[in-house]
Enzyme design. Sequence first.
Site, mmCIF file in Angstrom:
data_model
loop_
_atom_site.group_PDB
_atom_site.id
_atom_site.type_symbol
_atom_site.label_atom_id
_atom_site.label_comp_id
_atom_site.label_asym_id
_atom_site.label_seq_id
_atom_site.Cartn_x
_atom_site.Cartn_y
_atom_site.Cartn_z
ATOM 1 C CB CYS A 17 -0.900 0.017 1.233
ATOM 2 S SG CYS A 17 -1.904 1.510 1.334
ATOM 3 C CB CYS A 53 -1.521 4.686 4.413
ATOM 4 S SG CYS A 53 -1.529 4.724 6.215
ATOM 5 C CB SER A 54 -0.890 0.849 6.694
ATOM 6 O OG SER A 54 -2.027 1.554 7.164
ATOM 7 C CB CYS A 55 -4.717 -0.635 2.209
ATOM 8 S SG CYS A 55 -5.618 0.907 2.338
#
Lengths: 196, 83
Positions: A104, A107-109
């Site tokens: 991602c 960010c952090s998906c």
Amino acid sequence: MSDDHDDSPIAAQVRDLEALLEAKGLIDPRELDQVLEAFAAKASPANGFRVVARAWVDEGFRERLLAGANDALPELGLSMGGGLQPQVLHVVENTEDVHNVIVCTLCSCYPLSLLGPSPTWYKSTAYRSAVVSRPREVLEQFGFDLPQDTQIRVWDANAESRYMVLPRRPDGTDELTEAELAALVTRNGLIGTAAV
Amino acid sequence: MPRTNDVGGLDGFGPVVEELDEPPFHHDWEAHVMAMNRALIGRRIYNLDEFRDAVERTMSHESSYYENWFRAIRTLLKEKGVV
């Protein structure tokens, strides 16, 4: 939730904000405990390992999983609806010629329910910046050397979609049970930074 | 102009460092931040897209992941007049 004896400035700031929100009736400490318990209970890489093992032993499931993972997961009692908003899961299959990696970049998906809590490196700028432009170099940092002629596909998740890698079934595993196959799979294999 | 969080393809962030047997949270306060955020979204104090936007516009590469989350939560609560 355990007692917090951390005296660092940020720990104190978090405690203060929590107390303030509690005083305003906006959060309830018991509710926070429940959130964490539910998170720990539901978010486990063992779920992803089961999905992979089933796909390896059941061709029909494999096809359904690749065609529409959200519809196939309930066959194993799993779903993509447990988070804050429903997510579309795409399972991407490794083959002899193509290796898949997920990221991602923004960010952090991450498919938490199938892979468990995400590791810090997955959320790091080092990984997110480099894996899309220099994937082979990043995989080497994990001690994972792919043949030069293997094509690498990098899948960038976003707010509405998640990816999971379906690794290749290792050679010489014909005799293993589904549970034994699941035990071969690793979290990094589901991200694509390991072969299995 | 891309936001600070939009790092795909950029150089200069160093090698990827993997921590073996990493726990879900490194500090108790990180778990509290995660749970607080879910609870506030659950109470509709703000929604997930607002939170994501707040992280993206307030994040710092010098801060840890949950430090950035905490900054975003505080920013939203302030902007919405909650605290």
